[in-house]
Design a protein around this motif. Structure first.
Motif, short mmCIF file in Angstrom:
data_model
loop_
_atom_site.label_atom_id
_atom_site.label_comp_id
_atom_site.label_asym_id
_atom_site.label_seq_id
_atom_site.Cartn_x
_atom_site.Cartn_y
_atom_site.Cartn_z
N TRP A 167 9.81 -12.59 -10.56
CA TRP A 167 9.45 -11.42 -9.78
C TRP A 167 9.57 -12.12 -8.26
O TRP A 167 9.06 -13.23 -7.91
CB TRP A 167 7.94 -11.47 -9.72
N LEU A 168 10.47 -11.28 -7.71
CA LEU A 168 11.19 -11.71 -6.41
C LEU A 168 11.10 -10.74 -5.30
O LEU A 168 11.26 -9.70 -5.72
CB LEU A 168 12.59 -12.14 -6.63
N GLU A 214 3.24 -3.63 -6.51
CA GLU A 214 2.64 -3.24 -5.20
C GLU A 214 2.89 -4.12 -4.00
O GLU A 214 2.74 -3.79 -2.99
CB GLU A 214 0.98 -3.04 -5.46
N THR A 215 2.92 -5.53 -4.31
CA THR A 215 3.29 -6.31 -3.23
C THR A 215 4.67 -6.26 -2.87
O THR A 215 4.97 -7.01 -1.70
CB THR A 215 3.16 -8.03 -3.92
N GLY A 216 5.52 -5.41 -3.27
CA GLY A 216 6.76 -5.22 -2.92
C GLY A 216 7.87 -6.22 -3.59
O GLY A 216 9.15 -6.05 -3.44
#
Length: 642
Positions: A502-503, A585-587
């Motif tokens: 997750w990056l 949601e964090t981008g």
């Protein structure tokens, strides 16, 4: 105008095919030579009509003639020309027309072969059988799948080609499969023809081998190319999923491989005569069963065409009728045509017999597992196929290793094996090393993979030694290719790694000893889709850049389909495989990563097996040419003339 001409040529071909089925048999009552010549001319004219029809349909796709339903549903003017041509066989109706053209081409080429091997009457009967099958498929097309069906109102644009088919490999992958599937109609017609007359000699087997080897080579290439396409296009990270359509392509490959081995035994020892005839029937019937699975939609598949009960019922009825008639003929003739040469153990014929049983068992498992969802409520998982098939495949691999030492004539096995222990010792050493690897879990699946890796090394080295000594070049090359393929499969199954990163932009994470950095994500717009492309830098433990990967997702407006495009970096014989996933949601973006060691050996081995078929074909043609020259000055054996 051109489309109307193509439709008219298709209707005319239906009549010509019916004539080619009945008239030659009627003429044969008076003159077998005249009947054969008529069948040859009729077949050539039929090929001309069908080629004209196919080219007219291709013209409709190239010019985006949306008055045709097939063009509207499967093509769009904004698509590149190459994908408008791929759309020609990227649907049921167009693929069926290509299927029929290919079948006709095989029949025409076959009609001019066999001179001096089979009688004119035998060849006429075989051509009549293949023409009857061709006529049935033409009836199927005109009744349920007319590619020239028009729309009452011509739309301004089409729906476009299925996004997952918009790949350059689709220009050669489906046609190669068709040249494989369809070509087995020739060994089938030969088997029925020889059963019809009640005799089958070694020279006939030599001829049957030629017409089995050609489609087998195409099918081997097609299955290999399909596996590679699924690997990099579908984005699931694997190369074989036991999908119903994948299984459908594997069924005739297994049967035809068994047929080639049976023919080899009969030609050299006179044994397995009935197996040759039986497998010639099974091979084509398994192709028809695969056609039913693919085109009826009876089971769900990412490769299949839309479900149509009428089409499925037609194909299933035809397959069942053909199976009943051919097996009935086999049952009537088998006892009188049985071979007087028994299989002796241990000889190469005995190993061939055991492998034939293995091929048939695997085929039965494939059929049960593929069609089980039709009759049961549950879906068969990959574990069913792996658990059932892998042990049999391992046993077959072991027999392949022994077969490199065994001869066609009876001889003690141990002295032969003792003098050539080096390949076996290398394989056993690799097995021992892997068994002592503490990081490798010793479950049943991994144990099979370990032994498969060791045995495949044994087969590879032993077959290479036999190939260098100029023993059965095509067969040994095929065995080398198969061993390389298994090395790739077992290595990937044992040592592959999978993970999810997750990056966000500028963030990094490690996987399989490499550091992955998401540099940026860009949006672009093409003629028929919009996409997001991620730029991912891959660094080794020294901080050196080893690759820059650009996975993407594409949204096709006409189809509304979201498709992932993988990015693959080759590190020696391994692959770093990356798929761009959804956004949090964090981008941050989900990035699936895989490490596939030695995976390229799978397709290298498949390519060598396909090449081996070409080597065998060239060897046959060379021997034919050489002996025909000898025959010009002496009485050469008749089976060497074509």
């Amino acid at each position: 105008m051109i489309v109307d001409l193509g439709h008219s040529m298709l209707l005319a071909a239906f009549i010509v095919a019916a004539v080619g089925t009945i008239v030659p048999l009627m003429i044969a009552r008076r003159s077998t030579l005249l009947s054969l010549r008529f069948a040859q001319i009729n077949g050539s004219f039929l090929l001309f009509l069908l080629l004209g029809s196919f080219l007219s349909l291709a013209y409709a796709f190239m010019t985006s003639d949306f008055s045709l339903k097939i063009v509207t549903l499967n093509s769009e003017a904004s698509e590149p020309l190459i994908y408008r041509l791929v759309a020609l066989w990227g649907n049921h109706e167009g693929a069926l027309l290509l299927w029929i053209v290919t079948l006709t081409l095989y029949v025409v080429l076959f009609s001019f072969s066999g001179r001096g091997i089979a009688t004119h009457q035998d060849r006429t009967r075989m051509l009549a059988i293949s023409s009857a099958i061709l006529w049935v498929f033409l009836l199927f097309m005109l009744w349920t799948s007319n590619p020239f069906e028009t729309l009452k109102v011509t739309p301004h644009k089409g729906l476009g080609l299925n996004p997952i088919l918009q790949d350059p490999s689709m220009t050669f992958h489906p046609p190669s499969l068709y040249f494989g599937y369809i070509g087995f109609v020739i060994p089938f017609a030969m088997g029925v023809g020889f059963l019809w007359r009640g005799h089958f000699k070694k020279e006939h087997a030599h001829w049957m081998r030629l017409w089995t080897l050609i489609p087998w080579s195409f099918l081997t290439f097609g299955v290999t190319a399909g596996s590679l396409w699924a690997y990099y296009e579908l984005g699931w990270g694997g190369w074989w999923s036991w999908d119903p359509v994948e299984n459908a392509s594997l069924l005739p490959w297994l049967a035809s491989t068994a047929l080639l081995h049976a023919i080899g035994s009969y030609r050299r020892t006179g044994s397995l005569k009935l197996w040759c005839l039986f497998l010639s029937l099974i091979t084509y019937l398994s192709s028809l069963l695969g056609t039913y699975i693919t085109r009826s939609g009876v089971v769900a598949s990412v490769h299949g065409f839309a479900k149509d009960e009428q089409r499925g019922l037609y194909l299933l009825s035809f397959t069942a009728l053909l199976a009943f008639l051919s097996f009935l003929l086999f049952a009537i003739r088998a006892y009188r045509m049985r071979s007087n040469s028994a299989v002796i153990y241990p000889t190469l014929s005995s190993f061939v017999t055991l492998n034939i049983y293995g091929f048939l068992f695997v085929s039965l498992v494939l059929i049960i597992g593929t069609l089980y969802p039709v009759f049961g409520e549950a879906t068969v998982t990959e574990s069913f196929f792996n658990t059932s098939i892998n042990p049999i495949a391992l046993a077959a691999l072991f027999l392949m290793g022994l077969a490199t030492f065994v001869k066609w004539k009876p001889a003690p096995l141990w002295p032969l094996l003792r003098t050539r222990l080096l390949p076996l010792n290398i394989g056993l050493l690799v097995i021992a090393i892997l068994m002592y690897q503490e990081t490798l879990e010793k479950n049943a699946e991994n144990l099979i993979g370990i032994f498969a890796l060791g045995f495949s090394l044994w087969v590879l080295i032993a077959s290479a030694m036999a190939w260098v000594k100029k023993r059965a070049h095509s067969m040994m090359l095929a065995h080398i290719g198969f061993a390389i393929c298994v090395i790739g499969m077992s290595s990937d199954a044992l040592f592959q790694e999978e993970g999810t990163l997750w990056l966000g932009a500028g963030e990094s994470d490690t996987f399989a000893g490499y550091t992955f950095v998401l540099e940026n994500i860009q949006q672009n717009e093409a003629s028929n889709y919009i996409n997001e492309v991620a730029t991912i830098g891959v660094f080794n433990f020294k901080g050196e850049t080893v690759a820059t990967l650009k996975p993407e997702t594409r949204l096709y407006g006409t189809k509304g389909a979201l498709v992932s495009k993988t990015a693959i970096a080759q590190r020696y014989w391994a692959h770093l495989y990356v798929v761009l996933g959804p956004m949090l949601e964090t981008g941050q973006r989900s990035i699936r990563v895989f490490y596939h060691p030695l995976v390229m050996l799978i397709w290298l081995g498949g390519g060598l097996m396909s090449l081996a078929g070409g080597v065998g074909l060239l060897g046959y043609l060379r021997r034919r040419s050489s002996y025909n020259e000898v025959r010009a000055s002496s009485n050469a054996p008749r089976f060497l003339r074509v």
